[in-house]
Design a protein around this motif. Structure first.
Motif, PDB file in Angstrom:
ATOM      1  N   GLN A  50       0.841  -1.187   0.000  1.00 57.12           N
ATOM      2  CA  GLN A  50       0.000   0.000   0.000  1.00 57.12           C
ATOM      3  C   GLN A  50       0.877   1.238   0.000  1.00 57.12           C
ATOM      4  OE1 GLN A  50      -3.298  -0.074   2.827  1.00 57.12           O
ATOM      5  NE2 GLN A  50      -2.598   1.900   3.568  1.00 57.12           N
ATOM      6  N   LYS A  53      -1.816   6.325  -2.598  1.00 60.80           N
ATOM      7  CA  LYS A  53      -2.856   6.341  -3.631  1.00 60.80           C
ATOM      8  C   LYS A  53      -3.314   4.970  -4.102  1.00 60.80           C
ATOM      9  CE  LYS A  53      -1.426  10.789  -5.441  1.00 60.80           C
ATOM     10  NZ  LYS A  53      -1.013  11.550  -6.621  1.00 60.80           N
ATOM     11  N   HIS A  54      -2.500   3.919  -3.894  1.00 58.14           N
ATOM     12  CA  HIS A  54      -2.807   2.614  -4.477  1.00 58.14           C
ATOM     13  C   HIS A  54      -2.553   1.463  -3.507  1.00 58.14           C
ATOM     14  CE1 HIS A  54      -1.962   5.163  -8.032  1.00 58.14           C
ATOM     15  NE2 HIS A  54      -2.965   4.483  -8.552  1.00 58.14           N
ATOM     16  N   TYR A  56      -1.466  -2.783  -3.975  1.00 55.13           N
ATOM     17  CA  TYR A  56      -0.861  -3.666  -4.956  1.00 55.13           C
ATOM     18  C   TYR A  56      -0.913  -5.101  -4.445  1.00 55.13           C
ATOM     19  CZ  TYR A  56       1.189   0.844  -6.177  1.00 55.13           C
ATOM     20  OH  TYR A  56       1.374   2.160  -6.492  1.00 55.13           O
ATOM     21  N   ARG A  71      -3.244  -3.879  -9.367  1.00 54.65           N
ATOM     22  CA  ARG A  71      -3.076  -2.556  -8.753  1.00 54.65           C
ATOM     23  C   ARG A  71      -4.454  -1.939  -8.618  1.00 54.65           C
ATOM     24  NH1 ARG A  71      -0.024   2.518 -11.475  1.00 54.65           N
ATOM     25  NH2 ARG A  71      -2.088   3.354 -11.711  1.00 54.65           N
ATOM     26  N   PHE A  72      -4.773  -1.446  -7.438  1.00 49.53           N
ATOM     27  CA  PHE A  72      -6.074  -0.839  -7.163  1.00 49.53           C
ATOM     28  C   PHE A  72      -5.881   0.604  -6.709  1.00 49.53           C
ATOM     29  CE2 PHE A  72      -6.429  -5.348  -6.076  1.00 49.53           C
ATOM     30  CZ  PHE A  72      -7.494  -5.733  -6.857  1.00 49.53           C
ATOM     31  N   LYS A  73      -6.784   1.463  -7.138  1.00 43.89           N
ATOM     32  CA  LYS A  73      -6.787   2.833  -6.668  1.00 43.89           C
ATOM     33  C   LYS A  73      -7.506   2.893  -5.333  1.00 43.89           C
ATOM     34  CE  LYS A  73      -7.129   7.259  -8.825  1.00 43.89           C
ATOM     35  NZ  LYS A  73      -7.575   7.958 -10.018  1.00 43.89           N
ATOM     36  N   ARG A  74      -6.895   3.525  -4.345  1.00 43.85           N
ATOM     37  CA  ARG A  74      -7.539   3.660  -3.035  1.00 43.85           C
ATOM     38  C   ARG A  74      -8.545   4.791  -3.078  1.00 43.85           C
ATOM     39  NH1 ARG A  74      -3.327   4.014   1.616  1.00 43.85           N
ATOM     40  NH2 ARG A  74      -5.252   3.938   2.771  1.00 43.85           N
TER      41      ARG A  74
END
Length: 75
Positions: A50, A53-54, A56, A71-74
């Motif tokens: 983490q 912003k993201h 993983y 990968r995810f956007k927070r």
């Protein structure tokens, strides 16, 4: 026979060799969680990282080979 062991833990319990590989490859990211899967074929780690912003998802084998899976956007 298929034998599988799954363990869940935080980054502080990750093998030091693997933790160093992750920290070198993903600087400025924090290890939030680890899923360790032991099978007949070997040991695999799924590591959640983490930053601001993201998030993983990184897979790693016992040799330290890293592979970014998602990968995810927070929010």
């Amino acid at each position: 026979n298929v034998f599988r062991t799954i363990r869940y833990y935080d980054g502080s319990k990750l093998c030091p060799f693997i933790a160093l590989k992750v920290k070198d490859a993903y600087r400025n990211k924090t290890i939030k969680g680890v899923t360790e899967v032991q099978e007949d074929s070997g040991l695999v780690y799924q590591i959640i990282l983490q930053d601001e912003k993201h998030m993983y998802v990184v897979n790693c084998n016992s040799d330290g080979d890293l592979n970014l899976q998602k990968r995810f956007k927070r929010g």
